[in-house]
Design an enzyme around this catalytic site. Structure first.
Site, PDB file in Angstrom:
ATOM      1  N   CYS A 304      32.161  34.801  35.955  1.00 50.18           N
ATOM      2  CA  CYS A 304      32.412  36.232  35.746  1.00 50.18           C
ATOM      3  C   CYS A 304      32.114  36.710  34.333  1.00 50.18           C
ATOM      4  O   CYS A 304      31.520  37.765  34.136  1.00 50.18           O
ATOM      5  CB  CYS A 304      33.836  36.594  36.156  1.00 50.18           C
ATOM      6  SG  CYS A 304      35.152  35.888  35.140  1.00 50.18           S
ATOM      7  N   HIS A 362      39.775  37.869  35.085  1.00 54.41           N
ATOM      8  CA  HIS A 362      38.487  38.262  35.646  1.00 54.41           C
ATOM      9  C   HIS A 362      37.858  39.256  34.681  1.00 54.41           C
ATOM     10  O   HIS A 362      38.546  40.116  34.123  1.00 54.41           O
ATOM     11  CB  HIS A 362      38.650  38.879  37.030  1.00 54.41           C
ATOM     12  CG  HIS A 362      37.351  39.267  37.659  1.00 54.41           C
ATOM     13  ND1 HIS A 362      36.256  38.434  37.662  1.00 54.41           N
ATOM     14  CD2 HIS A 362      36.954  40.407  38.291  1.00 54.41           C
ATOM     15  CE1 HIS A 362      35.260  39.027  38.279  1.00 54.41           C
ATOM     16  NE2 HIS A 362      35.644  40.224  38.667  1.00 54.41           N
ATOM     17  N   ASP A 385      31.165  45.847  38.109  1.00 54.05           N
ATOM     18  CA  ASP A 385      31.408  44.409  38.181  1.00 54.05           C
ATOM     19  C   ASP A 385      30.210  43.719  38.820  1.00 54.05           C
ATOM     20  O   ASP A 385      29.994  43.820  40.027  1.00 54.05           O
ATOM     21  CB  ASP A 385      32.675  44.142  38.991  1.00 54.05           C
ATOM     22  CG  ASP A 385      33.118  42.686  38.895  1.00 54.05           C
ATOM     23  OD1 ASP A 385      32.347  41.862  38.375  1.00 54.05           O
ATOM     24  OD2 ASP A 385      34.238  42.383  39.351  1.00 54.05           O
TER      25      ASP A 385
END
Length: 712
Positions: A304, A362, A385
């Protein structure tokens, strides 16, 4: 030989003769021909005017939309006659083009292309033309021509190319940011920090965004060109590139390689033999250049924070303000019920049985833009994202979701607001099971999204933006309240209770490699009868995005409690007991107390990281460009055994590429110091970062130093 800054121009006829006829109008007089000898793109002036000096290595001029740039003409044979000579500029993006008459008026419209001859100091032998795009022009690499027509003739000259980016300095641009320090941080800054670990024990990982490194600008533009949107309908893609909402969705999908020729291949397994372990990347430049040079094969591997950091680079290159954001205890709610179930055995071992999950952290990005598609109130920071989790509109992308909409739970708006809302607001249901039967459960409404951070403007520290995403019950910051929870001032959010007993688990301090993990458990008898309690302690290693593995440490005991009595139990896990689970792992620590009479059980748990030691980087105070400078990197071994590894030093604008040094066996308590020479190439604040990859421990030690390079 051409003088510096000048380019020879050529008469061109593109397609059929109609191209020139559209540019020029025939006249019937017999004046002497007007010919163009050279064009000067005035690179240094335009780069400074458009704040694109960092892109000086590009083969094309780099400018921002909504602002004029100047080109100078060198005529031959005769001078320019304003009353009888006419000029037009043809600007082309793929098959799209616009023809702009060159006027003598400086009055320009922000909604259309304009061109005018500089009326001040007009030199009729070498006039200057200012070209200005609308503030909503499409981002991309343009070709442009100069069409010259007189009463005698008409000609078209190919001038060259320019790259047009978004313009946060222009009020009419959809990415306009009103404050200079924010533009410097979120567009121009080529280094930053990524936050990982846990709220109590933050890990600040240095990252080089590398947007000014040679080849990175071109790779970012190629990303738009090889996207499925461009390949499917080139004309429509070019038209839509005027909108940062559209651009950001394309980039979000193209950073991962799930649906397309994207940049990065995700890997959350333990096998990275076919590529690079995600934790080994230190900057975006190597990734983007490797992707472009390989013919757009995905780079292996990303997780991530790598996906987010590379997307931040691409957005900053394209002129869209962007920052990297970390959400601690980030929920992935697969069934959209805003509840994450976590299951434990009766002795406190966490089970991997739920499709829902909580990542300890995250990382995504926010981009700043107006949302004209959503109406008033939704402008500002938008969540995007690029980590492939769920599909959005058929593609693995996410956003842009307005942060304001997430806070107000406007799940009726675009894009992906319900998913992001769950990431920061879901409840956690901790369930104890025995022989397939639920024997106890408790709900935690504070754990998910407990802290949301980004880098502070102008300083290498974190800034909490938790209050932007959610309505915080306490006026204190999430970080302050979280730390007071962990230090024992308040243990409600990490406590379990029942009618008969309550238990709380508190880490005594932030954990550092080489020191014991010390924690305290407080058990309270809430009834007027004596109790005999079994106490089960359990520690499991886990990755930030996975459930834990089997227990690596456990202990059990029995305590007796008088009516209404509270007892405190102190425990520790020694370095030798956790040494084999160091690295990027976290630890899930749980305690279950069991009433031996009623078999009632109560759980308290905590997940934490053990911070690695740091490298110390030192640099002289006075740093100037193009002069040899010296830095030192030092490290003291805190472990109980010798270590060895490879030291890597890098810094965009400071060092070309990376420099590696081998570190031989360093005894416990031993100290190493490595001196490095470098020659800064750019003025500004730069990051010199160092990493020591240990060969006998799965761990990387990092350090960085911000370096101010002053103009001569």
């Amino acid at each position: 030989m051409l003088s510096e800054g000048w380019a020879k121009v050529y008469i061109t006829v593109e397609g059929d003769s109609g191209d020139i006829e559209r540019c020029c109008e025939k006249k019937d007089s017999h004046m002497e021909d007007l010919s163009l000898q050279y064009v000067n793109l005035e690179e240094s002036e335009n780069l400074e005017r458009h704040r694109t000096e960092g892109f000086s290595s590009s083969k094309a001029l780099v400018v921002r939309r909504g602002a004029p740039f100047r080109v100078s003409l060198q005529l031959e044979d005769r001078t320019f006659h304003p009353k009888t000579d006419f000029l037009r500029i043809k600007v082309m993006l793929g098959s799209l083009y616009v023809i702009i008459p060159v006027t003598s008026s400086k009055k320009v419209s922000s909604s259309s292309w304009n061109a005018y001859i500089d009326p001040e100091g007009l030199n009729l032998q070498s006039p200057s033309i200012f070209i200005c795009s609308p503030a909503s022009a499409s981002v991309g690499c343009y070709r442009f021509q100069l069409c010259v027509f007189t009463q005698e003739s008409q000609k078209a000259y190919a001038i060259g190319k320019f790259i047009l980016l978004c313009n946060p300095w222009c009020r009419e641009d959809a990415v306009y940011v009103p404050f200079e320090d924010q533009r410097e941080e979120y567009v121009q800054n080529d280094s930053g920090l990524l936050f990982m670990g846990t709220p109590m024990n933050l890990v600040s990982r240095p990252w080089s965004f590398d947007q000014y490194e040679p080849g990175v600008l071109e790779a970012c533009l190629n990303l738009l060109q090889v996207s499925p949107w461009h390949q499917k309908n080139t004309r429509l893609d070019y038209l839509n590139r005027n909108n940062p909402v559209y651009i950001s969705r394309v980039v979000s999908a193209m950073i991962n390689s799930e649906d397309d020729l994207g940049v990065l291949k995700g890997n959350w397994s333990d096998d990275f033999k076919q590529g690079v372990h995600p934790s080994m990347w230190t900057g975006s430049g190597d990734i983007l250049k490797q992707w472009a040079q390989s013919g757009y094969s995905p780079v292996k591997y990303g997780q991530c924070w790598v996906f987010a950091a590379v997307m931040c680079t691409v957005m900053r290159v394209l002129g869209i303000p962007c920052r990297v954001v970390t959400n601690f205890n980030s929920a992935h709610d697969t069934n959209a019920n805003l509840v994450i179930e976590e299951y434990y055995t009766e002795t406190g071992q966490k089970l991997n049985v739920s499709k829902d999950s909580i990542w300890n952290f995250h990382v995504w990005v926010e981009c700043y833009m107006t949302r004209r598609d959503l109406g008033p109130g939704m402008d500002g920071w938008q969540v995007l994202d690029p980590t492939p989790q769920e599909r959005s509109g058929g593609e693995f992308c996410c956003g842009p979701a307005p942060v304001k909409a997430i806070k107000d739970r406007r799940i009726d708006l675009l894009y992906d607001i319900p998913f992001v809302y769950a990431e920061v607001n879901a409840d956690v249901l901790s369930v104890i099971v025995s022989k397939g039967r639920v024997i106890s459960y408790s709900k935690d409404t504070e754990k998910v999204g407990s802290l949301i951070l980004t880098k502070a403007i102008g300083f290498p520290i974190h800034q909490s933006i938790t209050g932007d995403y959610k309505h915080i019950k306490s006026p204190t910051s999430s970080l302050t309240s979280r730390r007071s929870t962990m230090s024992g001032d308040s243990t409600l959010s990490r406590a379990g209770s029942s009618n008969g007993v309550s238990v709380s688990l508190t880490l005594d301090r932030a954990q550092v490699a080489g020191e014991p993990v010390c924690f305290t458990v407080k058990v309270i008898n809430r009834q007027n009868v004596a109790k005999k309690m079994k106490v089960h302690f359990n520690a499991q290693a886990k990755e930030y995005n996975h459930g834990p593995s089997d227990a690596f440490w456990e202990t059990h005991g029995v305590i007796k409690l008088a009516p209404m009595e509270a007892k405190v139990v102190h425990q520790q896990i020694l370095p030798a007991e956790y040494a084999h689970v160091l690295g990027d792992n976290l630890i899930n620590l749980a305690v279950v107390v069991e009433d031996m009479d009623s078999q009632e059980r109560v759980l308290a748990s905590e997940e934490f990281n053990i911070a690695s030691p740091h490298l110390t980087v030192q640099v002289a105070d006075s740093i100037v460009p193009n002069k040899v400078q010296t830095a030192s990197v030092s490290f003291t071994n805190p472990f109980s055994h010798p270590v060895s590894g490879v030291l890597t030093v890098a810094g965009a604008g400071l060092i070309q590429g990376k420099v590696n040094f081998r570190v031989l066996s360093l005894c416990p308590g031993g100290r190493m110091e490595q001196h490095i020479t470098f020659v800064p190439s750019m003025v500004g604040t730069k990051m010199l970062q160092a990493s020591l990859s240990l060969t006998n421990i799965s761990s990387t030690i990092r350090g960085f130093k911000m370096v101010s390079v002053h103009g001569a």
